[in-house]
Motif scaffolding. Structure first.
Motif, short mmCIF file in Angstrom:
data_model
loop_
_atom_site.label_atom_id
_atom_site.label_comp_id
_atom_site.label_asym_id
_atom_site.label_seq_id
_atom_site.Cartn_x
_atom_site.Cartn_y
_atom_site.Cartn_z
N PRO A 1 168.17 12.18 111.25
CA PRO A 1 168.59 13.35 112.01
C PRO A 1 169.25 12.95 113.32
O PRO A 1 169.03 11.84 113.84
CB PRO A 1 167.27 14.08 112.27
N SER A 2 170.06 13.85 113.86
CA SER A 2 170.65 13.63 115.17
C SER A 2 169.56 13.36 116.20
O SER A 2 168.48 13.96 116.17
CB SER A 2 171.46 14.86 115.59
N GLY A 3 169.83 12.42 117.11
CA GLY A 3 168.84 12.02 118.10
C GLY A 3 168.04 10.79 117.71
O GLY A 3 167.20 10.32 118.50
N SER A 4 168.29 10.26 116.52
CA SER A 4 167.51 9.11 116.03
C SER A 4 167.80 7.85 116.84
O SER A 4 168.88 7.67 117.41
CB SER A 4 167.85 8.84 114.56
N HIS A 5 166.77 6.98 116.87
CA HIS A 5 166.91 5.62 117.39
C HIS A 5 166.91 4.67 116.20
O HIS A 5 165.96 4.67 115.41
CB HIS A 5 165.77 5.29 118.35
N LEU A 6 167.96 3.88 116.08
CA LEU A 6 168.12 2.96 114.96
C LEU A 6 167.76 1.55 115.42
O LEU A 6 168.40 1.01 116.33
CB LEU A 6 169.56 2.98 114.46
N PRO A 7 166.73 0.94 114.83
CA PRO A 7 166.32 -0.41 115.27
C PRO A 7 167.37 -1.46 114.89
O PRO A 7 167.65 -1.66 113.70
CB PRO A 7 165.01 -0.65 114.52
N LEU A 8 167.94 -2.13 115.87
CA LEU A 8 168.96 -3.12 115.58
C LEU A 8 168.43 -4.27 114.74
O LEU A 8 169.19 -4.95 114.05
CB LEU A 8 169.54 -3.66 116.89
N SER A 9 167.11 -4.48 114.76
CA SER A 9 166.52 -5.56 113.97
C SER A 9 166.67 -5.33 112.47
O SER A 9 166.47 -6.25 111.67
CB SER A 9 165.03 -5.71 114.31
N GLN A 10 167.04 -4.12 112.06
CA GLN A 10 167.18 -3.80 110.64
C GLN A 10 168.62 -3.97 110.14
O GLN A 10 168.90 -3.68 108.98
CB GLN A 10 166.70 -2.37 110.37
N TYR A 11 169.50 -4.46 111.02
CA TYR A 11 170.92 -4.57 110.64
C TYR A 11 171.46 -5.94 111.05
O TYR A 11 171.00 -6.55 112.01
CB TYR A 11 171.74 -3.48 111.34
N ALA B 1 178.91 13.76 111.55
CA ALA B 1 177.98 12.70 111.15
C ALA B 1 178.46 11.36 111.67
O ALA B 1 179.66 11.12 111.80
CB ALA B 1 177.86 12.65 109.63
N PHE B 2 177.50 10.50 111.98
CA PHE B 2 177.76 9.08 112.12
C PHE B 2 177.53 8.42 110.77
O PHE B 2 176.58 8.76 110.07
CB PHE B 2 176.80 8.41 113.11
N GLU B 3 178.39 7.45 110.43
CA GLU B 3 178.00 6.53 109.38
C GLU B 3 177.47 5.27 110.04
O GLU B 3 178.07 4.75 110.99
CB GLU B 3 179.15 6.16 108.45
N VAL C 1 173.76 9.53 110.08
CA VAL C 1 173.05 10.39 111.03
C VAL C 1 173.75 11.74 110.98
O VAL C 1 174.97 11.82 111.24
CB VAL C 1 173.08 9.83 112.46
N LEU C 2 173.01 12.79 110.64
CA LEU C 2 173.62 14.11 110.45
C LEU C 2 173.59 14.92 111.74
O LEU C 2 172.65 14.82 112.53
CB LEU C 2 172.91 14.87 109.34
N VAL D 1 174.20 12.68 117.65
CA VAL D 1 173.73 11.76 118.67
C VAL D 1 172.82 10.70 118.04
O VAL D 1 172.00 11.03 117.18
CB VAL D 1 172.92 12.53 119.76
N ALA D 2 172.96 9.45 118.47
CA ALA D 2 172.07 8.40 118.01
C ALA D 2 172.14 7.22 118.97
O ALA D 2 173.12 7.04 119.70
CB ALA D 2 172.43 7.94 116.60
N THR D 3 171.08 6.40 118.95
CA THR D 3 171.00 5.23 119.82
C THR D 3 170.62 4.01 118.98
O THR D 3 169.69 4.09 118.16
CB THR D 3 169.94 5.44 120.92
N ALA D 4 171.33 2.92 119.18
CA ALA D 4 170.96 1.65 118.56
C ALA D 4 170.01 0.93 119.51
O ALA D 4 170.38 0.60 120.65
CB ALA D 4 172.19 0.80 118.30
N ASP D 5 168.80 0.70 119.06
CA ASP D 5 167.71 0.25 119.92
C ASP D 5 167.45 -1.25 119.72
O ASP D 5 166.99 -1.68 118.65
CB ASP D 5 166.46 1.05 119.58
N SER D 6 167.74 -2.04 120.75
CA SER D 6 167.53 -3.50 120.64
C SER D 6 166.06 -3.88 120.64
O SER D 6 165.72 -5.01 120.28
CB SER D 6 168.25 -4.20 121.80
N LYS D 7 165.20 -2.97 121.02
CA LYS D 7 163.77 -3.28 121.06
C LYS D 7 163.07 -2.90 119.75
O LYS D 7 161.89 -3.17 119.56
CB LYS D 7 163.11 -2.54 122.23
#
Length: 264
Positions: A92-102, A137-139, A166-167, A257-263
């Motif tokens: 969903p919009s607003g998600s934090h995506l863990p950079l460790s998974q990519y 959407a973000f891809e 991310v929708l 909206v989304a954030t790529a989270d380095s932590k």
């Protein structure tokens, strides 16, 4: 040179394990005949099937890629491709995506279409009648390779680079907004990342859905009610900046909206 099922299965297993373990593998193109799209799509299909069998995920949509001539020119590819979206890839919009998974996260924004009925005939009229709503959407783009996207067979085999979506926050009936004229901009914090207009996507983002519908019918996997369809990047595909809120706005459709989270 024909490609054996053993080769297809072996490459698909390599890509599956690389995605699960978050590491890179060599390009697959040296092991395939030049521009053998059928073999590449066979690998992609087995890659998706492995995820479904071993992880228990379900297909909930498809993505079209390389629909923007600007993107095609940048990567040296002159035709669209497609990949599978599974339920564990939708955020969903607003998600934090863990950079460790990519491996190397890339960002792009596009119009997503959601279907209210199956598409069994790939005419414009039939496709438009099947669309329930559209949303920004973000891809979430990530490849299992260490460098660029490589050849067309490399990107196709690797699920067309799709590692998630991310929708957006709003849902709009199809036809409410002229998608050829919408303007898109992605910002990360106060910095502009990319921008573009809807007409960049095959002249009209719905043309990507029509192309996908025809391709899906030909391969025996027609588009079904409820599926989410990504139509392709309106702007460029760019590196996803870490730890800043990224916002894509599309005029008339709202934002995602989304954030790529380095932590993470």
């Amino acid at each position: 040179m024909s490609v054996t099922k053993e080769t297809i299965d072996r490459i698909a297993r390599e890509l599956f394990e690389a995605k699960r373990g978050v590491y890179t593998v060599p390009y697959v193109s040296p092991r395939l005949p030049e521009r053998d799209l059928d073999a590449a799509y066979a690998i992609s299909a087995e890659f998706a099937a492995l995820r479904e069998r071993e992880l228990g995920v379900k297909r909930v949509g498809r993505k079209v890629g390389l629909t923007n001539p600007l993107v095609q020119q940048r990567v040296g590819i002159d035709e669209p491709d497609y990949g599978i979206i599974h339920d564990d890839m939708v955020h969903p919009s607003g998600s934090h995506l863990p950079l460790s998974q990519y491996n190397r996260l890339l960002i792009e924004a596009e119009v997503a279409f959601v279907l209210k009925s199956d598409i069994l005939e790939a005419s414009r009229e039939g496709v438009e009648a099947a669309i329930d709503y559209v949303t920004p959407a973000f891809e979430v783009v990530d490849f299992r390779y260490g460098g660029s996207v490589g050849q067309i067979v490399d990107t196709i085999a690797d699920n067309a680079g799709c590692s998630g979506i991310v929708l957006g926050e709003e849902q709009h009936p199809y036809g409410e907004v002229d998608l050829t004229k919408v303007e898109m901009i992605i910002t990360g914090g106060a910095t502009e990342i990319t921008r573009g207009v809807g007409g960049n996507v095959l002249g009209d983002p719905v043309n990507a859905v029509i192309w996908l519908a025809g391709t899906a019918i030909r391969t025996g996997e027609p588009l079904r009610a409820g599926e989410v369809l990504l139509s392709g990047s309106i702007g460029y595909i760019e590196p996803w900046p870490a730890d800043v809120e990224c916002v894509a706005t599309i005029t008339g459709l709202g934002r995602v909206v989304a954030t790529a989270d380095s932590k993470g």
